[in-house]
Design an enzyme around this catalytic site. Sequence first.
Site, PDB file in Angstrom:
ATOM      1  N   HIS A  45       1.015  -1.330  -0.082  1.00 36.10           N
ATOM      2  CA  HIS A  45      -0.124  -0.068  -0.029  1.00 36.10           C
ATOM      3  C   HIS A  45       0.849   1.109  -0.039  1.00 36.10           C
ATOM      4  CE1 HIS A  45      -3.627  -2.310   0.675  1.00 36.10           C
ATOM      5  NE2 HIS A  45      -3.261  -2.794   1.777  1.00 36.10           N
TER       6      HIS A  45
ATOM      7  N   ASP B 165      -3.119 -11.054  -1.674  1.00 38.70           N
ATOM      8  CA  ASP B 165      -3.756 -10.324  -0.428  1.00 38.70           C
ATOM      9  C   ASP B 165      -5.151  -9.658  -0.360  1.00 38.70           C
ATOM     10  OD1 ASP B 165      -2.067  -8.884   2.168  1.00 38.70           O
ATOM     11  OD2 ASP B 165      -3.860  -7.723   1.486  1.00 38.70           O
TER      12      ASP B 165
HETATM   13 ZN   LIG Z   1      -3.914  -7.076   3.254  1.00 48.80          ZN
END
Ligand SMILES: [Zn+2]
Length: 379
Positions: free
Chosen positions: A137, A174
């Site tokens: 991220h 993920d």
């Molecule tokens: Zn994650």
Amino acid sequence: MQPEPDAKPTPQLTLLYGPTLLAYDFGPEHPFNATRGRLTVELMRETGLLDAPGVKVVPPVEADRDDLFVFHTKEFVDFVQNACVKGYGYLDGGDTPAFEGCYDAALTVVGGSMRAIDLVMTGQTRYVFMPVGGLHHGHPSRASGFCIFNDIAIAIKRLQQQYGVKRIAYIDMDAHHGDGVVYGFYDDPSVLTIDFHEDGRYLFPGTGELHETGRGNAVGTKINIPMPPFSSDQSFFYVFDEVVPAAIRSFKPEIILLVCGVDGHGGDPLTDMNYSTASYLHAVTRLRELAAELCQDRLVVWGAGGYDPATCARCWTGVGAALADYNLPDFLPENWRQHFLKMTGEEAPVGLHENYTSDNTFPRVEKMVGWLKMKVLEV
Ligand SMILES: [Zn+2]
């Protein structure tokens, strides 16, 4: 004696791990804490995986400040460094707290991922698995979702700049969309991204819609697969097998990168997904076959997210064993189970596998695959 010309590199699997990686720890009350990595490596040790033939453990080396600038801005790096000295407050809107030492801890993760790339690209190992790492991220000028510096984006830049790699395949399973990597290379046709994640309408960071396929001459090299909440193995196997091999074979990568975050597992507290250990083993096994077929076995795997320590330990030990061709025991070692109880206060699971079979999401994922075939795979 000279090695056989077609001999595979030894070791087969390098586990990129050292205790310094556990310094990337937002505290015991935070989902991203050191317990998950520690219990994982202890399970690997107790099951014999770390001593298995062809398995080597290599520690990370801290990256230099200058290494960050291939992806991050100077302002952001300064901001993190200052916040680290203060040791309080947040690096983003409220998910990623600053702590004393956070700058160096984040540099260690980056250094580990750079080393992972070096080991594979110089032929010192076939596969690298880095369970604590994969901070997908991280954006050029901001932290996000427990991620400070984006070690994967920096690893991709290293492949391009240091090793002249022209075609990189990035697969991210993920449960959260890997926005930092996907948008970091959104207009770069040399990076194929295939991102499985829980539909952004229900989960952070809210991005990664089906129609986001890249920009400019990179259109078609970004595949986003927003899986419906509660998807289990049946849906994952189906979408993976229909989309990933075809996309990777037509792209012809020189290396495959996998983000194997296990927060889509049914045991995870932060998401609504319902995969079992089998989905992770499926992905790793198939990508390993594709790496053998297309890119001289070059495969780097990161752990990334996963917030149930038992799930992290079991899935990632399974992934390591699959890469090392090591047979794990059916039942988890008693020593580890005792230690788990001591560290978490909870009863440890007995076995490695479980099944979450109910899956009423199948009709929706079938439709998504139909769209991808029409718009991306068969164009
Ligand atoms: Zn994650």
